[in-house]
Each structure stands twice: as structure tokens, then as C-alpha cells.
Design an enzyme around this catalytic site. Structure first.
Site, short mmCIF file in Angstrom:
data_model
loop_
_atom_site.label_atom_id
_atom_site.label_comp_id
_atom_site.label_asym_id
_atom_site.label_seq_id
_atom_site.Cartn_x
_atom_site.Cartn_y
_atom_site.Cartn_z
CG ASP A 103 -0.90 7.76 -3.06
OD1 ASP A 103 -1.35 8.41 -4.04
OD2 ASP A 103 -1.22 8.01 -1.88
CG ASP A 115 -2.09 0.87 1.11
OD1 ASP A 115 -2.52 1.11 -0.03
OD2 ASP A 115 -2.61 1.34 2.15
CG HIS A 116 -0.68 4.77 0.78
ND1 HIS A 116 -1.29 5.67 -0.05
CD2 HIS A 116 -1.63 4.38 1.68
CE1 HIS A 116 -2.55 5.83 0.33
NE2 HIS A 116 -2.79 5.05 1.37
N GLY A 132 -6.86 8.56 8.56
CA GLY A 132 -6.72 8.94 9.97
C GLY A 132 -7.98 9.60 10.50
P1 13P Z 1 -7.71 4.76 7.78
O1 13P Z 1 -6.45 4.70 8.60
O2 13P Z 1 -8.36 6.09 7.85
O3 13P Z 1 -8.61 3.63 8.09
O4 13P Z 1 -7.26 4.59 6.26
C1 13P Z 1 -6.53 3.46 5.89
C2 13P Z 1 -6.08 3.57 4.49
O5 13P Z 1 -6.67 4.24 3.68
C3 13P Z 1 -4.88 2.82 4.11
O6 13P Z 1 -4.55 2.98 2.77
#
Ligand code: 13P
Length: 406
Positions: free
Chosen positions: A104, A82-83, A182
Site C-alpha cells: 500500500d 494485505d497492506h 475502522g
Molecule cells: P474495515 O476494518 O473497515 O472493515 O476495513 C478492512 C480493510 O479495508 C482491510 O484492508
């Protein structure tokens, strides 16, 4: 075994109108809790490792545990990187074992985001790995407060979404429709109309980032509108954090705290799986998903030269070949029997059968052949071995072993 192709998993969710949770893993407590929840709920699940969290765990150490947990799970699991911040980090994720990636580039302008994502898609396709793209800007940082990471939310535009998917070829699209990563300041203003239009135009799995902190009704409406993957971290981290704060005064051992946190993570993840409609789907999903299994590429040969210079050449080959996207592992060795027909081997573990068709075109492989292999080696034998597994839908009956003697 139930490590499965991510695209197959999300196609099932898209076709049946539910969402799979992509839960962020930052430690073994999270990993065990999330898998426990999925098995309890009989739900498909995505285990997600975010580059933005690399400062709190060592990817090279945690990733093998994540893969082992996925392979022995009783429910279908996919592994997402992720990201990611660059093409190189996506390669690290794939070579580490992930079968879905997001680089990302949503903070860049449309042209640059498209260019970067297109590059990732080309690399990942050759490895059989699914790619998520992100368009529109979702501010904030997972687990953190909005005050610390201000930043303007930019909603995804329908016209750009169409052009982006067409030009990049991504498998899933993360869209910005009012959530933040967050803790949010104030209430989220979710744009259901925009979601509906994007879904009608693209007809592909859509991803929600910033999945924490919404009401049950909001989740239902988002899933009905086409959200198929929900990224979720802050909800898990808050539950664990609250428990730690509450238990500060109690005289509890670290081992007990750790065990309880695993259960707290499991409870919260399981709540989401029921709410998002993934619970109870594991068996049908398994029948729809191709297993995600590696291929062993075996090269055996004889070589001219003394064993020391061949040893140096093999060490160099190992380093070089490990850089090819989709190569999980490289083993080089020499025969233990001096009269063996072939004296040397190089075994590459490919992440997926797709690599059998693509690795030879990679410039690094060409360098290996032209600079190292050809000058030193005689005739070589190449064989690709796929994993020998029973079909996922058929229960395997182990042969009954006859007892020999006492
Ligand atoms: P939250 O931490 O807001 O649940 O978001 C998680 C997220 O989007 C990870 O890519």
C-alpha cells in the site's frame, strides 16, 4: 486442495456481478470461523493477513495454519497479504504462502505510488502471484475509531486510475470512493458515479477497503458498480469485542469464550457472504480456477571436498536461496546410502510453476551457481516436479484396496 489462483477467483466474481469477502485473520478463532462460514454458505473466500496487524500475531506461526485451513477447505480459498509496507514485506508474504499481495503506497504521490507498485508487480509476476494496487487515500485503521486516526480521505481520480493500471500492470485496483478503515465519523458519502466511471474505463476487479459499517443497500449498489472484493475486518472485530464485553460478568471458561467467538465470527462472515452474492458459488468457481499448487525443484549432484566444508557450503546455499521471491522452502541433504549415484541434494519448493521459468535469472540464484555450486560440484541433475492432482471438476474415486489376510 481448494487453494486457488486469486485472479481466476476474482474474474469469476467480476463476470457474475458479486463480491468475494476478503476477511482479515488475526487469530485461529478468526481463521476457523471464516472458513466455517464459507463452507456453510458454499462461498469462495479470501483469507487476508495484514501487516498492520503483525503486532497482534506472529505471521510465521499463523501463516502455516492459514495455508493448511485453505488446503483442506471444501470451498475455493485464496490467500492475500494485505497492506504490505515494502517490497521485502511482499516477498515475506509470498514466501510464507500468500498468492495475492498489496503493497500500500497510496499515501505517496502518484509517481511514487506507481514506481513502488510497478516494482512489486515485476517481482510478483515472476512468482505467478496476483497484485492489488491502491490509489486515492482511504484513512483510518482497521478496528479503530476515526478520532484516533484522523486523516483526509482522497477520492480516486479516473484519469489517474487509468494511467496507474496501465503503468503498473496490477490485477486488481483498490479505489477510494468514500469508505474509511475502522469506525467512521458520521455517515459515508459514497461516490457511485465515480465508481461507475472507473469500472467502465478499466473493466477489471475493483476492491473496496473499509468494507465494514455499510447498509445492505449500499453494498448492493457498490457491487452493481463493479466492486468485486470487499475487505472486511472491523465488523468481525466489533462482533467479537461486543460478545467479550457482554460476557464479562458471566463465569465462563476461556475455552468456552473462544469457541463462542469462533461461532460469532462465522455468523457475521456468513451474513456478508449471502449479502454480497458469494454464497452458493463455490462449485462453479472451482471449475473456473486453476489450483494453486507448488513445484518441487530437485537438484542432485556430487561434490568435491570433505563433508564438513560441503556442510558449510550447503548451509550457506540454504540461506541464500530462501531469499529468492517465490521460494517457499529449501532443503539440503546428503545421501544415506554411500554407494548412491548422487551424494548431495538441494530441493527448492517453488510457490508456483511460473518460477520454473524465472528463478535462474534471479541474481541470488546466479550467485549460488557461480560462487557455491560450480566451484564445488560436478555434473548436476535438475528436475521440476509438479503436484500430481486430479482435475478439480472430477470427483476422485479412490481405488478399492483388496484386503490381504486377516
Ligand atoms: P474495515 O476494518 O473497515 O472493515 O476495513 C478492512 C480493510 O479495508 C482491510 O484492508
Amino acid at each position: 486442495m481448494p487453494l486457488v489462483d486469486m485472479k481466476d477467483m476474482l474474474s469469476h466474481a467480476y463476470d457474475h456481478n458479486y463480491a468475494v469477502g476478503a476477511f482479515e485473520v488475526i487469530s485461529l478463532d478468526f481463521l476457523e470461523g471464516i472458513v466455517q462460514a464459507a463452507e456453510q454458505a458454499r462461498a469462495p473466500v479470501i483469507l487476508s493477513l495484514a501487516e498492520s496487524h503483525f503486532e497482534c500475531f506472529d505471521f510465521d506461526l499463523l501463516m502455516p495454519a492459514v495455508e493448511a485451513a485453505a488446503r483442506r477447505a471444501q470451498v475455493p480459498v485464496a490467500l492475500h497479504f494485505d497492506h504490505g509496507t515494502s517490497l521485502e514485506s511482499a516477498i515475506k508474504g509470498i514466501n510464507g504462502g500468500c498468492n495475492g499481495v498489496l503493497v500500500d503506497a497510496s499515501q505517496e504521490d502518484f509517481i511514487e505510488n506507481t514506481r513502488i507498485t510497478r516494482e512489486v508487480v515485476e517481482m510478483a509476476r515472476a512468482c505467478g502471484v496476483s497484485v492489488e494496487g491502491e490509489l486515492g487515500y482511504i484513512p483510518g485503521v482497521e478496528g479503530e475509531g476515526a478520532e484516533d486516526y484522523p486523516g483526509e480521505l482522497a477520492y480516486t481520480s479516473l484519469a489517474e486510475a487509468k494511467a496507474y493500471v496501465e503503468r503498473t500492470g496490477v490485477d486488481f485496483l483498490a479505489i477510494s470512493i468514500g469508505t474509511v478503515h475502522g469506525h467512521m465519523k458520521g455517515k459515508p458519502r459514497l461516490d457511485y458515479q465515480r465508481l461507475k466511471q472507473i469500472n467502465e474505463a478499466l473493466k477489471m476487479p475493483l476492491v473496496l477497503h473499509g468494507g465494514s459499517g455499510l447498509s445492505d443497500d449500499q453494498y448492493r449498489r457498490l457491487i452493481a458498480g463493479g466492486i468485486t472484493k470487499i475487505n472486511y475486518y472491523t465488523g468481525l472485530s466489533d462482533a467479537a469485542g461486543k460478545y467479550l464485553k457482554d460476557s464479562r460478568r458471566q463465569d465462563m471458561s476461556y475455552a468456552r469464550l473462544k469457541k463462542n467467538i469462533r461461532q460469532i465470527i462465522a455468523d457475521e462472515a456468513e451474513r456478508c457472504m449471502h449479502l454480497w452474492g458469494a454464497a452458493g458459488r463455490a462449485a462453479e468457481v472451482l471449475t473456473r480456477c486453476r489450483p494453486w499448487a507448488p513445484v518441487e525443484h530437485l537438484l542432485i549432484c556430487n561434490a568435491e571436498g570433505d563433508s564438513q566444508s560441503i556442510g558449510i557450503m550447503m548451509a550457506e546455499a540454504r540461506q541464500l536461496l530462501a531469499r529468492i521471491p517465490g521460494v517457499r522452502d529449501v532443503f539440503t541433504g546428503e545421501a544415506m546410502q554411500k554407494d548412491a549415484r548422487y551424494q548431495y541434494t538441494c530441493v527448492l519448493r517453488f510457490c508456483h510453476p511460473s518460477l520454473v521459468d524465472t528463478y535462474q535469472q534471479h541474481p541470488v540464484y546466479r550467485d549460488f551457481v557461480n560462487k557455491l555450486l560450480r566451484p564445488a560440484a560436478g555434473s548436476c541433475v535438475n528436475i521440476d516436479f509438479k503436484t500430481f492432482e486430479p482435475p478439480v471438476s472430477t470427483a476422485y474415486q479412490a481405488p478399492v484396496l483388496k484386503q490381504v489376510g486377516n
